[in-house]
Design a protein around this motif. Structure first.
Motif, PDB file in Angstrom:
ATOM      1  N   TYR A  87      -3.090   0.460 -12.315  1.00  0.00           N
ATOM      2  CA  TYR A  87      -2.231   1.618 -12.043  1.00  0.00           C
ATOM      3  C   TYR A  87      -0.925   1.441 -12.801  1.00  0.00           C
ATOM      4  N   LEU A  88      -0.457   2.518 -13.410  1.00  0.00           N
ATOM      5  CA  LEU A  88       0.858   2.547 -14.040  1.00  0.00           C
ATOM      6  C   LEU A  88       1.670   3.678 -13.436  1.00  0.00           C
ATOM      7  N   SER A  89       2.940   3.432 -13.199  1.00  0.00           N
ATOM      8  CA  SER A  89       3.791   4.463 -12.608  1.00  0.00           C
ATOM      9  C   SER A  89       3.879   5.676 -13.529  1.00  0.00           C
ATOM     10  N   GLY A  90       4.059   6.831 -12.928  1.00  0.00           N
ATOM     11  CA  GLY A  90       4.239   8.048 -13.706  1.00  0.00           C
ATOM     12  C   GLY A  90       5.645   8.194 -14.249  1.00  0.00           C
ATOM     13  N   VAL A  91       6.552   7.373 -13.733  1.00  0.00           N
ATOM     14  CA  VAL A  91       7.970   7.419 -14.109  1.00  0.00           C
ATOM     15  C   VAL A  91       8.310   6.164 -14.895  1.00  0.00           C
ATOM     16  N   ARG A  92       9.159   6.315 -15.901  1.00  0.00           N
ATOM     17  CA  ARG A  92       9.648   5.171 -16.672  1.00  0.00           C
ATOM     18  C   ARG A  92      11.041   4.796 -16.179  1.00  0.00           C
ATOM     19  N   THR A  98      10.068   1.649 -19.784  1.00  0.00           N
ATOM     20  CA  THR A  98       8.778   1.087 -19.423  1.00  0.00           C
ATOM     21  C   THR A  98       8.371   1.559 -18.029  1.00  0.00           C
ATOM     22  N   ARG A  99       7.076   1.628 -17.828  1.00  0.00           N
ATOM     23  CA  ARG A  99       6.540   1.961 -16.515  1.00  0.00           C
ATOM     24  C   ARG A  99       6.410   0.671 -15.703  1.00  0.00           C
ATOM     25  N   LYS A 100       6.163   0.811 -14.418  1.00  0.00           N
ATOM     26  CA  LYS A 100       5.835  -0.325 -13.578  1.00  0.00           C
ATOM     27  C   LYS A 100       4.337  -0.293 -13.268  1.00  0.00           C
ATOM     28  N   SER A 101       3.784  -1.455 -12.931  1.00  0.00           N
ATOM     29  CA  SER A 101       2.342  -1.552 -12.757  1.00  0.00           C
ATOM     30  C   SER A 101       1.955  -1.979 -11.351  1.00  0.00           C
ATOM     31  N   ALA A 102       0.723  -1.664 -11.008  1.00  0.00           N
ATOM     32  CA  ALA A 102       0.109  -2.105  -9.763  1.00  0.00           C
ATOM     33  C   ALA A 102      -1.365  -2.345 -10.042  1.00  0.00           C
ATOM     34  N   LEU A 103      -2.026  -3.031  -9.126  1.00  0.00           N
ATOM     35  CA  LEU A 103      -3.436  -3.338  -9.316  1.00  0.00           C
ATOM     36  C   LEU A 103      -4.114  -3.392  -7.952  1.00  0.00           C
ATOM     37  N   LEU A 104      -5.155  -2.596  -7.788  1.00  0.00           N
ATOM     38  CA  LEU A 104      -5.954  -2.603  -6.571  1.00  0.00           C
ATOM     39  C   LEU A 104      -7.229  -3.393  -6.839  1.00  0.00           C
ATOM     40  N   THR A 105      -7.450  -4.450  -6.065  1.00  0.00           N
ATOM     41  CA  THR A 105      -8.641  -5.281  -6.237  1.00  0.00           C
ATOM     42  C   THR A 105      -9.407  -5.381  -4.924  1.00  0.00           C
ATOM     43  N   HIS A 106     -10.697  -5.647  -5.044  1.00  0.00           N
ATOM     44  CA  HIS A 106     -11.578  -5.771  -3.888  1.00  0.00           C
ATOM     45  C   HIS A 106     -12.202  -7.166  -3.899  1.00  0.00           C
ATOM     46  N   HIS A 107     -12.066  -7.882  -2.787  1.00  0.00           N
ATOM     47  CA  HIS A 107     -12.478  -9.275  -2.707  1.00  0.00           C
ATOM     48  C   HIS A 107     -13.528  -9.464  -1.619  1.00  0.00           C
ATOM     49  N   ASP A 108     -14.407 -10.424  -1.868  1.00  0.00           N
ATOM     50  CA  ASP A 108     -15.424 -10.811  -0.886  1.00  0.00           C
ATOM     51  C   ASP A 108     -14.967 -12.121  -0.260  1.00  0.00           C
ATOM     52  N   LEU A 117      -3.567  -4.494  -2.797  1.00  0.00           N
ATOM     53  CA  LEU A 117      -2.751  -3.789  -3.781  1.00  0.00           C
ATOM     54  C   LEU A 117      -1.591  -4.701  -4.140  1.00  0.00           C
ATOM     55  N   ASN A 118      -1.565  -5.128  -5.382  1.00  0.00           N
ATOM     56  CA  ASN A 118      -0.504  -5.969  -5.935  1.00  0.00           C
ATOM     57  C   ASN A 118       0.447  -5.037  -6.683  1.00  0.00           C
ATOM     58  N   LEU A 119       1.711  -4.996  -6.263  1.00  0.00           N
ATOM     59  CA  LEU A 119       2.624  -3.942  -6.730  1.00  0.00           C
ATOM     60  C   LEU A 119       3.957  -4.504  -7.198  1.00  0.00           C
ATOM     61  N   HIS A 120       4.434  -3.979  -8.318  1.00  0.00           N
ATOM     62  CA  HIS A 120       5.823  -4.172  -8.743  1.00  0.00           C
ATOM     63  C   HIS A 120       6.435  -2.777  -8.828  1.00  0.00           C
ATOM     64  N   ALA A 121       7.303  -2.462  -7.877  1.00  0.00           N
ATOM     65  CA  ALA A 121       7.812  -1.094  -7.746  1.00  0.00           C
ATOM     66  C   ALA A 121       8.956  -0.815  -8.720  1.00  0.00           C
ATOM     67  N   ARG A 136       3.071   9.298  -5.232  1.00  0.00           N
ATOM     68  CA  ARG A 136       1.980   9.220  -6.219  1.00  0.00           C
ATOM     69  C   ARG A 136       1.103   8.004  -5.939  1.00  0.00           C
ATOM     70  N   LEU A 137       1.719   6.885  -5.575  1.00  0.00           N
ATOM     71  CA  LEU A 137       0.970   5.689  -5.248  1.00  0.00           C
ATOM     72  C   LEU A 137       0.124   5.896  -3.994  1.00  0.00           C
ATOM     73  N   ALA A 138       0.650   6.662  -3.037  1.00  0.00           N
ATOM     74  CA  ALA A 138      -0.113   6.972  -1.833  1.00  0.00           C
ATOM     75  C   ALA A 138      -1.384   7.737  -2.185  1.00  0.00           C
ATOM     76  N   SER A 139      -1.303   8.645  -3.154  1.00  0.00           N
ATOM     77  CA  SER A 139      -2.493   9.382  -3.598  1.00  0.00           C
ATOM     78  C   SER A 139      -3.510   8.449  -4.240  1.00  0.00           C
ATOM     79  N   PHE A 140      -3.016   7.418  -4.918  1.00  0.00           N
ATOM     80  CA  PHE A 140      -3.892   6.416  -5.530  1.00  0.00           C
ATOM     81  C   PHE A 140      -4.648   5.628  -4.460  1.00  0.00           C
ATOM     82  N   LEU A 141      -3.957   5.333  -3.339  1.00  0.00           N
ATOM     83  CA  LEU A 141      -4.565   4.559  -2.261  1.00  0.00           C
ATOM     84  C   LEU A 141      -5.446   5.393  -1.333  1.00  0.00           C
ATOM     85  N   ALA A 142      -5.212   6.698  -1.290  1.00  0.00           N
ATOM     86  CA  ALA A 142      -5.856   7.558  -0.292  1.00  0.00           C
ATOM     87  C   ALA A 142      -7.379   7.436  -0.248  1.00  0.00           C
TER      88      ALA A 142
END
Length: 226
Positions: A87-92, A98-108, A117-121, A136-142
Motif C-alpha cells: 500500500y502507498l499513501s495517496g498523499v505525498r 514521497t508517499r508513505k507505505s504500508a503492508l498487509l500480510t497474512h501469517h500461519d 498491517l505494518n504501517l508508517h503513517a 483511505r487506509l480504512a477502505s484498504f482494510l475493510a
C-alpha cells in the motif's frame, strides 16, 4: 495455548549498519519473535536481504527507490507468510514529495490465520490530509476477513488530534491499543508517542518498549495468545 511474539520497530534506515545487526540479533535471541514489523528499512536492489534478516520470510512495500537502495516498510516472518498486499499513501509529504507505505500480510501461526498491517503513517502534512489518508487506509482494510488482526508501526501521532482520529479508526475495526511497559522508552514528539501496536482477536500476554542505542526509535515487543 498457542502464542507468538511480534517486534515493531522504526529502524531509521540502519539495515546495513553492523551495530543494528548486533542489536537485531540480540533482540531475536532474547525474545524469539516470530514476526517483525519494521519501518524505514533500507534494502539493496536485487532481492538480497541484509544479513540480520536471513532465515525470515520477507515482504516489503517501498515508497522510495534509488539506484542501489529502496526504502519502506518490511515485514519478516518465521511463520509461513500466505499473502501480502502493499500500500502507498495517496498523499505525498510536503518538502519530500514521497508517499508513505504500508503492508498487509497474512501469517500461519500454528495453523491459525493472523493478519498484520505494518504501517508508517504520514508526517509532514496538515491534519486534514492525515485524517483523509486514514480514511483511505480504512477502505484498504475493510475487505479483510481475518478475525485476528495486528496493526503496528510508526503512526506519527505527535498531536492530540492525530492520536484522536487514529483511535477513531482503530475503534471502527474493534482494535485495541497495546499498552507496553517501559512506555517512557518510546519515541515521543510534543509528549506524544509515535509508535503503537493495536490488536483484535488476540490476548496480550505481555508487551514492553525496549531501549536500544541504534535507532532514534525504540522497539515494542509484544507476545499474543491465540
Amino acid at each position: 495455548m498457542k502464542s507468538f511474539c511480534l517486534l515493531c520497530w522504526n529502524i531509521q534506515k540502519k539495515s546495513a549498519d553492523p551495530r543494528f545487526a548486533r542489536a537485531f540479533e540480540e533482540l531475536w535471541l532474547r525474545y524469539r519473535f516470530e514476526i517483525a514489523a519494521l519501518q524505514e528499512a533500507a534494502l539493496p536492489e536485487g532481492g538480497h536481504l541484509p544479513l540480520p534478516f536471513e532465515g525470515f520470510e520477507a515482504a516489503a512495500s517501498c515508497n522510495l527507490r534509488l539506484p542501489r537502495r529502496r526504502y519502506g516498510v518490511l515485514t519478516l516472518s518465521k511463520a509461513p507468510m500466505r499473502a501480502c498486499h502493499p500500500y502507498l499513501s495517496g498523499v505525498r509529504e510536503a518538502g519530500f514529495a514521497t508517499r508513505k507505505s504500508a503492508l498487509l500480510t497474512h501469517h500461519d501461526i500454528g495453523g491459525e490465520a493472523v493478519a498484520l498491517l505494518n504501517l508508517h503513517a504520514l508526517n509532514f502534512v496538515p491534519y486534514r490530509l492525515f485524517a483523509q489518508e486514514l480514511e483511505r487506509l480504512a477502505s484498504f482494510l475493510a475487505p479483510l476477513q481475518s478475525d485476528r488482526l495486528v496493526v503496528a508501526g510508526d503512526f506519527n501521532t505527535w498531536s492530540r488530534k492525530r492520536q484522536g482520529v487514529l483511535e477513531e479508526m482503530m475503534g471502527v475495526f474493534d482494535l485495541e491499543r497495546v499498552a507496553p511497559s517501559g512506555a517512557g522508552h518510546l519515541k515521543a514528539v510534543l509528549g506524544k508517542p509515535l509508535d503503537h501496536v493495536y490488536v483484535r482477536g488476540l490476548a496480550v500476554v505481555r508487551a514492553e518498549a525496549v531501549p536500544t542505542a541504534v535507532s532514534d526509535h525504540n522497539p515494542i515487543v509484544a507476545t499474543f495468545a491465540l
